[in-house]
Design a protein around this motif. Structure first.
Motif, mmCIF file in Angstrom:
data_model
loop_
_atom_site.group_PDB
_atom_site.id
_atom_site.type_symbol
_atom_site.label_atom_id
_atom_site.label_comp_id
_atom_site.label_asym_id
_atom_site.label_seq_id
_atom_site.Cartn_x
_atom_site.Cartn_y
_atom_site.Cartn_z
ATOM 1 N N GLY A 160 0.820 -1.209 0.000
ATOM 2 C CA GLY A 160 0.000 0.000 0.000
ATOM 3 C C GLY A 160 0.858 1.265 0.000
ATOM 4 O O GLY A 160 2.096 1.206 0.030
ATOM 5 N N PRO A 162 2.770 4.535 1.359
ATOM 6 C CA PRO A 162 3.468 4.775 2.632
ATOM 7 C C PRO A 162 2.656 5.685 3.544
ATOM 8 O O PRO A 162 1.860 6.501 3.083
ATOM 9 C CB PRO A 162 4.770 5.435 2.184
ATOM 10 C CG PRO A 162 4.443 6.098 0.887
ATOM 11 C CD PRO A 162 3.450 5.176 0.221
ATOM 12 N N PRO A 163 2.818 5.532 4.864
ATOM 13 C CA PRO A 163 2.063 6.399 5.807
ATOM 14 C C PRO A 163 2.491 7.851 5.658
ATOM 15 O O PRO A 163 3.641 8.145 5.324
ATOM 16 C CB PRO A 163 2.440 5.842 7.176
ATOM 17 C CG PRO A 163 3.762 5.177 6.977
ATOM 18 C CD PRO A 163 3.717 4.598 5.571
ATOM 19 N N PRO A 164 1.562 8.764 5.876
ATOM 20 C CA PRO A 164 1.909 10.202 5.741
ATOM 21 C C PRO A 164 2.888 10.623 6.841
ATOM 22 O O PRO A 164 2.904 10.042 7.931
ATOM 23 C CB PRO A 164 0.565 10.903 5.904
ATOM 24 C CG PRO A 164 -0.268 9.966 6.715
ATOM 25 C CD PRO A 164 0.165 8.580 6.323
ATOM 26 N N PRO A 165 3.722 11.604 6.542
ATOM 27 C CA PRO A 165 4.661 12.092 7.567
ATOM 28 C C PRO A 165 3.900 12.803 8.705
ATOM 29 O O PRO A 165 2.787 13.278 8.513
ATOM 30 C CB PRO A 165 5.548 13.064 6.789
ATOM 31 C CG PRO A 165 4.695 13.531 5.662
ATOM 32 C CD PRO A 165 3.835 12.364 5.279
ATOM 33 N N PRO A 166 4.487 12.845 9.878
ATOM 34 C CA PRO A 166 3.810 13.553 11.007
ATOM 35 C C PRO A 166 3.670 15.040 10.727
ATOM 36 O O PRO A 166 4.453 15.622 9.985
ATOM 37 C CB PRO A 166 4.748 13.291 12.185
ATOM 38 C CG PRO A 166 6.075 13.010 11.580
ATOM 39 C CD PRO A 166 5.784 12.289 10.282
#
Length: 358
Positions: A160, A162-166
């Motif tokens: 999937g 990648p997770p979004p950055p903080p």
């Protein structure tokens, strides 16, 4: 008085020794334009007076009059002391009632807090029980279908995104407050012992004068209690302690004129004439509107401020203040004498000035 009548008001001057005693409190005297009317009430209503006047020889009149005056003065002193005792008792009772009301208020607040705490604990317990309660229908359904379940190797899933950055942190301002420091210099460990020793000496010096503001209990932080405390110190001639007690009461309330008036007397005793005049002025501002009930207090303010002004060198202003005090209380002989004395001082001062001009 009980057996003596006297009129001393121009154009009338007359005195009479009564044959029988009267009720001085119930009797009345009316000074009219052309006559003076006495309404006398007998002490013994059943007694019939054949004559009202007692025949006293001229040689005995002065001694008898002095005896009657002394008896009358003693009765007035006893009555004044009794009123003072009753007034002090009422003040103490009011203070006790105030303390009891505050205690009841604190008790009611504590009860409300405890009840709120118990309700919150009960609500949390119910929420925890509800969260951990098992669902029987879910377990039964899974039990019936357990035989038909087939297991197979899971297929690899596609990777999937990648997770979004903080998120970027927001900027802000951090406020830092420091505890209040008695000394203006920075705090240093090498000077800490000397500072503590200085603080102890200051506290001992405040206690030495008989009053320390920091030693008051919560129930003693009452303006009326502090005024009584200051009056006691004043009677003991501990004027510094009296000023400290009155000032502590003034810090609690700015509207109690008696604190300023009594503190002015202590300042006058210590020859702090400027502060005495300032306290008298503040008390006069609080004694508004001017009515009969506060006339005596206004007379004291004016007379004391007059003395302070004279001591500061303002003779004319002090004389005018003393004249105003005497007009407010025309029956006070000491005020009239002080007005005459200041008038003579002004006349002498004006004579000296005219002589120097010549």
């Amino acid at each position: 008085m009980e057996q003596f009548l006297k009129i001393s008001r121009a154009p009338h001057y007359w005195e009479l020794f009564l044959r029988h005693p009267i009720d001085a409190e119930a009797s009345h005297c009316s000074i009219l334009e052309s006559e003076v009317v006495f309404e006398l009430v007998k002490q013994d209503r059943t007694l019939s007076w054949d004559t009202i006047e007692q025949d006293v020889p001229r040689a005995e009149r002065v001694a008898l009059k002095e005896r009657y005056l002394e008896q009358h003065r003693k009765r007035l002193e006893d009555r004044s002391k009794q009123r003072a005792i009753e007034r002090d008792r009422k003040k103490k009772d009011e203070i006790h009632r105030q303390i009891e009301r505050e205690r009841n208020d604190r008790s009611a607040v504590d009860t409300l807090l405890e009840e709120s705490k118990q309700r919150e604990l009960k609500r949390m317990e119910l929420a925890m029980v509800k969260d951990y309660r098992p669902d029987p229908t879910k377990h039964a359904s899974s039990g019936r279908k357990s035989s038909n379940v087939k297991y197979s190797n899971p297929e690899p899933s596609a990777p999937g995104p990648p997770p979004p950055p903080p998120a970027v942190r927001r900027s802000g301002t951090l406020e830092v407050t420091f505890s209040k420091r008695t000394f203006v210099t920075p705090k240093r460990e090498s000077m800490e012992q000397d500072e503590q020793e200085w603080t102890r000496k200051q506290a001992a010096a405040r206690r030495a004068i008989g009053f320390a503001d920091d030693d008051l209990r919560p129930d003693e932080r009452n303006p009326e209690w502090l005024k009584q405390r200051g009056d006691t110190f004043f009677q003991q001639k501990n004027f510094l302690a009296a000023i400290s007690a009155y000032s502590a009461g003034i810090r609690l309330t700015k509207d109690y004129y008696a604190l300023f008036l009594n503190r002015s007397a202590a300042h006058l005793a210590l020859e702090n004439y400027q502060r005495c005049a300032e306290d008298c002025s503040t008390a006069l501002e609080l004694l508004q509107p001017p009515v009969e009930a506060n006339r005596k207090a206004r007379v004291a303010c004016l007379a004391r401020r007059a003395v302070a002004l004279v001591k500061l060198g303002f003779l004319q202003q002090g004389y005018e203040e003393m004249v105003a005090a005497s007009r407010l209380d025309p029956n006070e002989e000491s005020l009239r004498m002080e007005v005459d004395r200041l008038k003579n001082c002004l006349d002498e001062h004006s004579d000296d000035d005219s002589g120097s001009d010549k």
